[in-house]
Design a protein around this motif. Structure first.
Motif, PDB file in Angstrom:
ATOM      1  N   UNK A  55       3.495  -3.661  -7.885  1.00 32.93           N
ATOM      2  CA  UNK A  55       3.445  -5.325  -7.042  1.00 32.93           C
ATOM      3  C   UNK A  55       3.968  -5.185  -5.323  1.00 32.93           C
ATOM      4  N   UNK A  56       4.110  -6.048  -4.368  1.00 27.97           N
ATOM      5  CA  UNK A  56       4.164  -6.488  -3.091  1.00 27.97           C
ATOM      6  C   UNK A  56       4.499  -7.471  -2.455  1.00 27.97           C
ATOM      7  N   UNK A  57       5.264  -7.353  -1.396  1.00 28.94           N
ATOM      8  CA  UNK A  57       6.142  -8.505  -1.203  1.00 28.94           C
ATOM      9  C   UNK A  57       5.909  -8.925   0.236  1.00 28.94           C
ATOM     10  N   UNK A  58       5.981  -9.590   1.448  1.00 34.91           N
ATOM     11  CA  UNK A  58       6.111 -10.068   2.546  1.00 34.91           C
ATOM     12  C   UNK A  58       7.032 -10.995   2.659  1.00 34.91           C
ATOM     13  N   UNK A  59       8.244 -10.356   3.952  1.00 33.09           N
ATOM     14  CA  UNK A  59       9.228 -11.166   3.630  1.00 33.09           C
ATOM     15  C   UNK A  59       9.184 -12.054   4.492  1.00 33.09           C
ATOM     16  N   UNK A  60       9.733 -13.588   4.880  1.00 33.56           N
ATOM     17  CA  UNK A  60       8.770 -14.985   5.017  1.00 33.56           C
ATOM     18  C   UNK A  60       9.847 -14.367   7.315  1.00 33.56           C
ATOM     19  N   UNK A  61       9.772 -14.161   7.375  1.00 31.58           N
ATOM     20  CA  UNK A  61       9.640 -13.542   8.483  1.00 31.58           C
ATOM     21  C   UNK A  61       9.180 -12.908   9.309  1.00 31.58           C
ATOM     22  N   UNK A  62       8.003 -12.711   8.187  1.00 35.18           N
ATOM     23  CA  UNK A  62       6.357 -11.266   8.418  1.00 35.18           C
ATOM     24  C   UNK A  62       7.366  -9.868   8.962  1.00 35.18           C
ATOM     25  N   UNK A  63       8.486 -10.154   9.110  1.00 35.19           N
ATOM     26  CA  UNK A  63       8.660  -8.162   9.569  1.00 35.19           C
ATOM     27  C   UNK A  63       8.870  -7.333   8.438  1.00 35.19           C
ATOM     28  N   UNK A  64       8.554  -7.365   7.083  1.00 35.92           N
ATOM     29  CA  UNK A  64       8.873  -6.737   6.089  1.00 35.92           C
ATOM     30  C   UNK A  64       7.813  -7.180   4.838  1.00 35.92           C
ATOM     31  N   UNK A  65       7.276  -5.606   4.371  1.00 37.70           N
ATOM     32  CA  UNK A  65       6.953  -5.901   3.107  1.00 37.70           C
ATOM     33  C   UNK A  65       7.617  -4.562   2.099  1.00 37.70           C
ATOM     34  N   UNK A  66       8.594  -4.952   1.054  1.00 38.09           N
ATOM     35  CA  UNK A  66       8.282  -4.788  -0.036  1.00 38.09           C
ATOM     36  C   UNK A  66       7.815  -4.003  -0.732  1.00 38.09           C
ATOM     37  N   UNK A  67       7.989  -2.839  -1.588  1.00 33.55           N
ATOM     38  CA  UNK A  67       6.479  -2.729  -2.644  1.00 33.55           C
ATOM     39  C   UNK A  67       7.608  -2.204  -4.120  1.00 33.55           C
ATOM     40  N   UNK A  68       7.347  -2.599  -4.819  1.00 34.92           N
ATOM     41  CA  UNK A  68       7.710  -1.569  -6.475  1.00 34.92           C
ATOM     42  C   UNK A  68       6.535  -0.988  -7.253  1.00 34.92           C
ATOM     43  N   UNK A  69       6.767  -0.307  -8.049  1.00 34.86           N
ATOM     44  CA  UNK A  69       6.248   0.315  -8.803  1.00 34.86           C
ATOM     45  C   UNK A  69       6.777   1.265  -9.647  1.00 34.86           C
ATOM     46  N   UNK A  70       6.225   2.801  -9.653  1.00 36.98           N
ATOM     47  CA  UNK A  70       6.364   3.726 -10.960  1.00 36.98           C
ATOM     48  C   UNK A  70       7.625   4.436 -10.814  1.00 36.98           C
ATOM     49  N   UNK A  71       8.069   4.621 -12.226  1.00 38.61           N
ATOM     50  CA  UNK A  71      10.015   5.037 -12.469  1.00 38.61           C
ATOM     51  C   UNK A  71      10.704   4.592 -10.978  1.00 38.61           C
ATOM     52  N   UNK A  72      10.394   3.322 -10.829  1.00 38.71           N
ATOM     53  CA  UNK A  72      11.622   2.580 -10.554  1.00 38.71           C
ATOM     54  C   UNK A  72      11.667   2.577  -9.452  1.00 38.71           C
ATOM     55  N   UNK A  73      10.007   3.133  -8.196  1.00 34.86           N
ATOM     56  CA  UNK A  73       9.877   3.113  -7.031  1.00 34.86           C
ATOM     57  C   UNK A  73      10.302   1.934  -6.503  1.00 34.86           C
ATOM     58  N   UNK A  74      10.880   1.205  -4.709  1.00 32.54           N
ATOM     59  CA  UNK A  74      11.012   0.592  -4.505  1.00 32.54           C
ATOM     60  C   UNK A  74      10.939   1.503  -2.644  1.00 32.54           C
ATOM     61  N   UNK A  75       9.678   0.756  -1.874  1.00 30.19           N
ATOM     62  CA  UNK A  75       9.710   1.082  -0.927  1.00 30.19           C
ATOM     63  C   UNK A  75       9.785  -0.917  -0.061  1.00 30.19           C
ATOM     64  N   UNK A  76      10.200  -0.345   1.324  1.00 26.71           N
ATOM     65  CA  UNK A  76      10.446  -1.464   2.400  1.00 26.71           C
ATOM     66  C   UNK A  76      10.262  -0.607   3.828  1.00 26.71           C
ATOM     67  N   UNK A  77       8.804  -1.260   4.141  1.00 26.80           N
ATOM     68  CA  UNK A  77       7.800  -1.141   5.080  1.00 26.80           C
ATOM     69  C   UNK A  77       8.170  -2.240   6.169  1.00 26.80           C
ATOM     70  N   UNK A  78       8.446  -1.987   7.320  1.00 27.03           N
ATOM     71  CA  UNK A  78       8.690  -2.895   9.024  1.00 27.03           C
ATOM     72  C   UNK A  78       7.231  -2.723   9.162  1.00 27.03           C
ATOM     73  N   UNK A  79       6.922  -4.098   9.509  1.00 28.55           N
ATOM     74  CA  UNK A  79       5.921  -4.309  10.779  1.00 28.55           C
ATOM     75  C   UNK A  79       6.449  -4.271  11.688  1.00 28.55           C
ATOM     76  N   UNK A  80       5.085  -3.462  12.758  1.00 26.25           N
ATOM     77  CA  UNK A  80       5.441  -3.090  13.665  1.00 26.25           C
ATOM     78  C   UNK A  80       5.236  -4.567  14.705  1.00 26.25           C
TER      79      UNK A  80
END
Length: 316
Positions: A55-80
């Motif tokens: 799963x992925x989701x974008x933040x309401x302010x357009x600055x961040x993406x969060x991803x969720x996946x296998x093995x409890x993986x959560x990553x946050x990505x900053x939009x340049x």
């Protein structure tokens, strides 16, 4: 438009707000950014922590993406700043013990929630990786999460229930005896739309009372998303279709949009005019969103009304 590049099933898609860019996540363990004007991938695939992305989701302010996946993986990505690049934050989000099947940002973009098949829901502080609410034990696999528009409520769809909490204290406000693969608040915060098997249910978000319940697909339901403008919602299924429904009348809008395989990822654009799907065939597709009957009526020229009134007056 068809976007090609992933090497495995595409499970999640999200529009970067305020742009013409789309982010996708796949079981090939990558996120990719796409330019919707050219149909081309922007930059190289983004690799997280060697886990398939569910799963992925974008933040309401357009600055961040969060991803969720296998093995409890959560990553946050900053939009340049240029909106075309994503930079993975060097922050650890450790708390889930199994696959993360739901992620969503709070309206403030500072916190986000996750749902896992480890039977817990967590609320995280994006900046630090700290769990600020939870883990909330739900007693069965947690499948999806959704915030109310004002951020005061958090809903989870689980293998046995729909549960709603107060986000300030984590107090349980509502438990609906209904399995929900996906759940979402309507933009006015008054209703919950959920999906399970072939069944769609619209419930009162305060009492849990059923407002409407109906079969939407001919095979098991997969995804659900509500248009930001509040006029409609879309669903997908193993029956290889995407369908639209009017959020006022709950009637179908147009014909089902056919895909060659089952459809997993689903996201509306900010203006509700485009929708993106991620499919079992490794492809992403973008579609023009059909108008509901109420929207079509609103588009009738104002000049038509006086002429109709004049005709009626003449007959009278």
């Amino acid at each position: 438009m068809t976007l090609k590049g992933h090497e495995e099933r595409v499970n999640g898609v999200a529009f970067i707000l305020g742009t013409r860019f789309l982010v996708s996540g796949s079981e090939d363990k990558s996120l990719r950014v796409w330019d919707l004007d050219t149909g081309k991938q922007v930059g190289e695939p983004l690799l997280g922590d060697d886990a398939g992305v569910w799963r992925i989701a974008a933040s309401p302010d357009g600055r961040w993406i969060v991803s969720g996946g296998d093995h409890g993986s959560i990553q946050v990505w900053e939009v340049a700043t240029n909106k075309t690049d994503l930079k993975r934050l060097p922050i650890s989000f450790k708390g889930h013990e199994n696959t993360v099947w739901g992620v969503v940002f709070a309206p403030d973009s500072e916190t986000f929630a996750s749902a896992s098949i480890d039977e817990t829901v967590c609320v995280w502080k994006r900046e630090t990786g700290e769990i600020i609410l939870g883990p909330l034990k739900v007693g069965s696999q947690a499948l999806s999460v959704a915030y109310s528009p004002n951020g005061t409520k958090l809903a989870a769809g689980t293998d046995k229930h729909i549960i709603v909490w107060n986000t300030k204290m984590g107090k349980e406000l509502l438990k609906i005896e209904q399995r929900a693969w996906r759940v979402a608040f309507t933009p006015d915060g008054l209703r919950l739309v959920s999906g399970d098997q072939q069944d769609i249910r619209i419930s009162d978000a305060t009492t849990g009372d059923i407002i409407k319940q109906f079969d939407a697909h001919t095979n098991n339901f997969l995804s659900l998303v509500i248009a930001p403008n509040g006029t409609k919602f879309a669903t997908t299924s193993y029956d290889k279709t995407m369908r639209f429904f009017d959020l006022t009348t709950f009637e179908p809008i147009g014909e089902p949009l056919e895909h060659p395989y089952s459809v997993h990822g689903l996201a509306f654009s900010e203006d509700s005019l485009l929708i993106a799907t991620g499919c079992d065939d490794k492809l992403i597709r973008t579609w023009t969103v059909p108008l509901s009957d109420s929207e079509l009526l609103e588009q009738v020229s104002p000049l038509v009304v006086p002429s109709l009134m004049l005709t009626c007056h003449t007959v009278h």
